[in-house]
Enzyme design. Structure first.
Site, short mmCIF file in Angstrom:
data_model
loop_
_atom_site.label_atom_id
_atom_site.label_comp_id
_atom_site.label_asym_id
_atom_site.label_seq_id
_atom_site.Cartn_x
_atom_site.Cartn_y
_atom_site.Cartn_z
N HIS A 354 0.80 -1.23 0.00
CA HIS A 354 0.00 0.00 0.00
C HIS A 354 0.83 1.28 0.00
O HIS A 354 0.27 2.35 0.23
CB HIS A 354 -0.93 0.04 1.21
CG HIS A 354 -1.96 -1.04 1.23
ND1 HIS A 354 -3.23 -0.85 0.73
CD2 HIS A 354 -1.90 -2.31 1.67
CE1 HIS A 354 -3.91 -1.97 0.89
NE2 HIS A 354 -3.12 -2.87 1.46
N LYS A 545 -8.19 13.93 4.79
CA LYS A 545 -7.34 12.75 4.75
C LYS A 545 -6.28 12.94 5.82
O LYS A 545 -6.23 14.03 6.42
CB LYS A 545 -6.66 12.61 3.38
CG LYS A 545 -6.03 13.93 2.88
CD LYS A 545 -5.44 13.81 1.49
CE LYS A 545 -6.45 13.81 0.38
NZ LYS A 545 -6.37 12.72 -0.55
N ARG A 546 -5.44 11.91 6.11
CA ARG A 546 -4.37 12.11 7.07
C ARG A 546 -3.50 13.29 6.64
O ARG A 546 -3.32 13.53 5.44
CB ARG A 546 -3.51 10.84 7.18
CG ARG A 546 -4.23 9.69 7.84
CD ARG A 546 -4.76 10.04 9.20
NE ARG A 546 -3.67 10.30 10.13
CZ ARG A 546 -3.19 9.42 11.01
NH1 ARG A 546 -3.72 8.22 11.09
NH2 ARG A 546 -2.20 9.74 11.82
N LYS A 551 0.89 14.45 0.81
CA LYS A 551 -0.49 14.75 0.37
C LYS A 551 -0.67 16.24 0.09
O LYS A 551 -1.69 16.66 -0.47
CB LYS A 551 -1.49 14.28 1.42
CG LYS A 551 -1.47 12.75 1.64
CD LYS A 551 -2.50 12.33 2.68
CE LYS A 551 -2.41 10.87 3.07
NZ LYS A 551 -3.06 9.97 2.09
N LYS A 657 -14.76 8.15 -3.05
CA LYS A 657 -15.99 8.50 -2.32
C LYS A 657 -16.54 9.83 -2.82
O LYS A 657 -17.74 9.99 -3.03
CB LYS A 657 -15.72 8.56 -0.81
CG LYS A 657 -15.34 7.21 -0.22
CD LYS A 657 -14.68 7.30 1.15
CE LYS A 657 -13.96 5.99 1.44
NZ LYS A 657 -13.03 6.08 2.58
C1 26Y Z 1 4.73 1.44 9.60
C2 26Y Z 1 3.40 1.49 10.21
C3 26Y Z 1 3.40 2.32 11.49
C4 26Y Z 1 2.29 1.92 9.25
C5 26Y Z 1 0.98 1.87 9.66
C6 26Y Z 1 -0.03 2.22 8.81
C7 26Y Z 1 2.56 2.32 7.95
C8 26Y Z 1 1.54 2.65 7.09
C9 26Y Z 1 0.23 2.59 7.51
C10 26Y Z 1 -0.90 2.95 6.63
C11 26Y Z 1 -0.80 3.11 5.33
C12 26Y Z 1 -1.94 3.50 4.48
O1 26Y Z 1 -3.02 3.81 4.98
N1 26Y Z 1 -1.76 3.49 3.15
C13 26Y Z 1 -2.83 3.89 2.24
O2 26Y Z 1 -3.50 2.73 1.78
C14 26Y Z 1 -4.65 3.06 1.01
C15 26Y Z 1 -5.38 1.78 0.68
O3 26Y Z 1 -4.66 1.05 -0.26
C16 26Y Z 1 -4.24 3.83 -0.24
O4 26Y Z 1 -5.40 4.23 -0.91
C17 26Y Z 1 -3.42 5.06 0.14
O5 26Y Z 1 -2.91 5.68 -1.02
C18 26Y Z 1 -2.27 4.65 1.05
O6 26Y Z 1 -1.57 5.81 1.51
#
Ligand code: 26Y
Length: 810
Positions: A354, A545-546, A551, A657
């Protein structure tokens, strides 16, 4: 299902179970009583679904994810069962509005953002498609923090979402598993003289499953989300207790329960913590044990044929440790030889990536790994040795390649590369949008792609149209269904039938009225949260969004300051009135992201207090953005800001969305924006910014100062920011943020996209002024959003990766 029966159960639960006499909607109990009422109605379907899966004895998939950002469940359950009207009627008899009761439910915020919400949408679609897919996650005691804004600064507060209980879940203590940490590995010979490995002196923790029902849309299917909660194996240590140290005796309990205490925020600063590795192993081991146990139970105690009957989808690298844990379970606990076990792992495990940001790829220091999971480290070494043999046969003598591909990063402190473990252990590796999957093949995972091109594939993300259109935008849903029927709820492609209506003046007027009503509702919500009153007639320009540098909320602020400057200097007469809405959480340790929130708040304050802006420009930071907030926001947006630096946003799902709900995107060629643009056509999308390739070549000698100096508008914006105009009595608080986009090493190239962003925004204004044109664009965005349903995404996963047979419960 009728109102009378609902009312009778509701009263029963409210008075007998919760012991409440007076009707109140400001406490969660009425809402929880309704949850029990509805859960009862799901229960039979749930059982029948499980029986159908057992009878079919087909292949099942397990979605392993550290995050499930479920949000509220009640409205969706009512909608899936088709009992919204009857419930509303029942509550009406009590003089209570359904919406009030729905609003009293807490969000289950067991995720950070896109990745966690995607998992939740996937579960909805799998249930609707009748696919035997079970979600496995962690029942965090504290989910995503709640955000409060104090003087423009983000304050995090814990999210005690379980405090009044979570009435959806069913504890299944009979299925608890033991998870073993630490200890040392031992080697011995078994009764057949074979060498076996085991663990001794481990610190054990119990994993207790809590099941949450996942109803499909009006199809009688109820799937399961199984969340693990950690508990001490003994309530306390009796020996310690007898020795007189009561507090120490209880300590072990604390240490155990810590594992499922809190969701980790998604920043690099938070990765690398031992507790997170514990969480990952806890999830992987508990879930795999559960699956193996269940399989043996249903197949006469044997694991034979397992590889035909299960598969595991790893939601990013977070549960990638499952690759090694499955090897351990199959060999050490179930006596298999390496080759047989490895064959099973490699034909059952699939991995989804992701993110392209290298800092988000998890790695673990070898010493930490060894202390916590000694046997798994041995297994990973063995996997690596065999894997590197394969690589050196293919590329003899290519030592650089071996070092690059090794599961152990040997540069500096030795670390285990979890993404590589996931790739080596999987039969499928996918990205989440066409562009992202291509960049994985060409960049991050290039070596692996050269070795195993057939493993790599794309699965473009989606969102569930039940929550993200039908339930959250009931007005639009009714308008659409009135025209084209309601088949679109499960066949979103049918929205295409709206395209011929895009120029119909009557339909446009109804479409516009719906949007206006949704904007009024959002304006009320914003007034309640912030005290700021937005004018619903304005163009609602939304970015939620975050908060993350890639972003580029900063770019959005630069445009806001530019609009403010245009109006102040008297050049803004052509600008149609606009309300800029920005919301999102910054990870608690992410200092720059927090600075961006402060900047947004400060700029908004100046704009909203300037009489010259009245009726022309407003700006607001939307506090505590979460799933439920998005359900109010996306139906009310006119313009959707998807403005990440090209090549950084894997996919994005908020973009989908918004599109579904008729917002028009202003965006870069990044993530799924590329496919949105393709679906809707360039006349219905505001494209701007450098492409991935251009960003890469600009990087060589990037000079933000040159962009600023060459552009009078940009110079004035920077001048205003640097003059302290937005931080009159808070000297210096914004310096880091204002400096960020002027730094030649700015990885996000904000300055490089300033001009083309501003130009695109002026094209937005032109389109907005032509109401008929805007309505047409808005209608066409909805009409073309069919492929961004997770029903399509799940169908793709199933066709290419899982190969499950749908089940119809009798
Ligand atoms: C390393 C750890 C602490 C960690 C925890 C959560 C790293 C990353 C994440 C979350 C990542 C995330 O939310 N990625 C998003 O996934 C979505 C679903 O595929 C995408 O649409 C989006 O572009 C992407 O940033």
């Amino acid at each position: 299902m009728d109102a009378d029966a609902i009312l009778s159960d509701l009263t029963h639960y409210y008075t007998r179970m919760y012991g409440r006499r007076t009707l109140r909607t400001d406490t969660p109990f009425l809402s929880q009583a309704l949850v029990h009422t509805i859960r009862d109605r799901l229960m039979e379907r749930w059982n029948r679904t499980n029986i159908a899966f057992e009878r079919a004895d087909g292949r099942r998939a397990c979605y392993l994810s550290m995050e499930f950002l479920m949000g509220r469940l009640l409205n969706n359950a009512l909608y899936s069962l088709g009992s919204t009207d009857e419930s509303s009627h029942a509550l009406g008899l009590l003089g209570v509005e359904l919406e009030k009761v729905l609003d009293a439910e807490r969000d289950a915020g067991l995720g950070n953002g896109g990745l966690g919400r995607l998992a939740a949408c996937f579960l909805d679609s799998c249930a609707t498609l009748g696919l035997p897919v079970r979600g496995y996650g962690i029942r965090y005691h504290y989910g995503m923090f709640r955000q409060r804004i104090v003087n423009g600064f983000q304050i995090e507060e814990p999210d005690p979402w379980l405090r009044e209980g979570f009435p959806w879940e069913i504890e299944r203590s009979e299925l608890a598993r033991t998870i073993r940490f630490g200890g040392r590995t031992v080697t011995f010979r078994d009764e057949h003289g074979r060498t076996r490995h085991g663990l001794e002196d481990t610190h054990d923790v119990l994993a207790i499953p809590f099941d949450v029902p996942i109803p499909g849309y009006r199809n009688g299917v109820v799937n399961t989300l199984r969340l693990w909660s950690a508990a001490a194996t003994d309530e306390f240590d009796l020996e310690e207790f007898n020795a007189g140290s009561y507090t120490e005796a209880v300590e072990a309990k604390n240490e155990a329960e810590n594992i499922s205490m809190v969701l980790y925020p998604n920043t690099a600063t938070e990765s690398g913590h031992e507790l997170r590795l514990r969480q990952q192993y806890f999830l992987a081991s508990a879930s795999l044990q559960d699956i193996l146990h269940d399989y043996r139970y249903r197949h006469g105690g044997s694991l034979a044929g397992l590889e035909d009957k299960v598969c595991f989808q790893l939601n990013d690298t977070h549960p990638a440790i499952a690759v090694a844990e499955l090897m351990r379970l199959l060999m050490d606990e179930h006596g298999m030889e390496w080759d047989q076990a490895w064959g099973i792992v490699r034909s059952t495990t699939a991995y989804t990536n992701h993110t392209l940001l290298p800092e988000a790829l998890e790695t673990w220091p070898v010493p930490m790994f060894e202390k916590l999971l000694p046997r798994l480290l041995e297994i990973i070494y063995e996997i690596n040795a065999r894997f590197l043999d394969e690589v050196s046969i293919r590329w003899p003598g290519d030592n650089a390649r071996l070092a690059r591909m090794s599961l152990i990063d040997e540069g500096g402190e030795r670390r285990v590369r979890m993404a590589y473990l996931a790739i080596v252990g999987s039969y499928s590796v996918n990205g989440v949008a066409e562009l992202h999957s291509r960049l994985l093949r060409e960049g991050l995972f290039r070596d692996f792609y050269e070795l195993w091109p057939d493993k790599f594939n794309n699965k473009t993300n989606g969102v569930t149209p039940r929550r993200w259109l039908a339930a959250c935008n009931t007005r639009l849903a009714a308008l659409v269904s009135g025209k084209i029927g309601d088949g679109w709820v499960t066949k979103l492609d049918q929205l295409e039938a709206l395209a011929p209506l895009a120029d119909d003046a009557g339909f446009q007027a109804s479409w516009r009225a719906v949007k206006l009503a949704n904007k009024q509702r959002l304006a009320e919500d914003i007034k309640r949260r912030t005290g700021i009153e937005l004018d619903p007639a304005m163009l609602f320009d939304v970015q939620v969004k975050r908060i993350h540098e890639y972003k580029r909320q900063l770019l959005n602020v630069l445009h806001a300051v530019h609009m403010y400057d245009l109006i102040r200097r008297g050049d803004g007469d052509e600008l149609p009135p606009r309300a800029i809405i920005i919301g999102g959480k910054a990870a608690p340790g992410y200092v720059m992201a927090k600075g961006i929130i402060k900047l947004i708040g400060n700029v908004a304050r100046v704009i909203n207090n300037d009489p010259a802006m009245a009726g022309r420009l407003q700006m607001v930071f939307y506090p505590d953005y979460n799933v439920s907030a998005m359900e109010k926001i996306c139906p009310a947006a006119d313009l959707s800001e998807q403005i990440s630096t090209a090549g950084k946003e894997a996919s994005g799902t908020g973009n989908m969305k918004f599109m579904m709900n008729g917002a028009i995107t202003i965006g870069t060629l990044d993530g799924a924006n590329v496919e949105i643009l393709e679906a809707v056509g360039d006349e219905n999308f505001f494209l701007f910014g450098h492409t991935v390739e251009e960003v890469a070549s600009l990087r060589e000698n990037y000079d933000p100062g040159a962009y600023i100096n060459a552009d009078e508008d940009f110079r004035r914006v920077v001048g205003l920011l640097e003059s302290g105009h937005f931080c009159r009595f808070e000297v210096g608080v914004l310096d880091a943020v204002i400096g960020a986009f002027q730094d030649p090493s700015d990885p996000w190239m904000t300055a490089a996209d300033f001009r083309s962003f501003i130009d695109a925004q002026r094209r937005v204004d032109e389109a907005w002024k032509d109401t008929a044109r805007w309505d047409r664009m808005s209608i066409l965005n909805s009409a073309c959003s069919g492929r961004f349903s997770t029903d399509r995404t799940m169908q793709d996963y199933n066709d290419d990766i899982w190969r499950l047979e749908p089940v119809e419960p009798g």
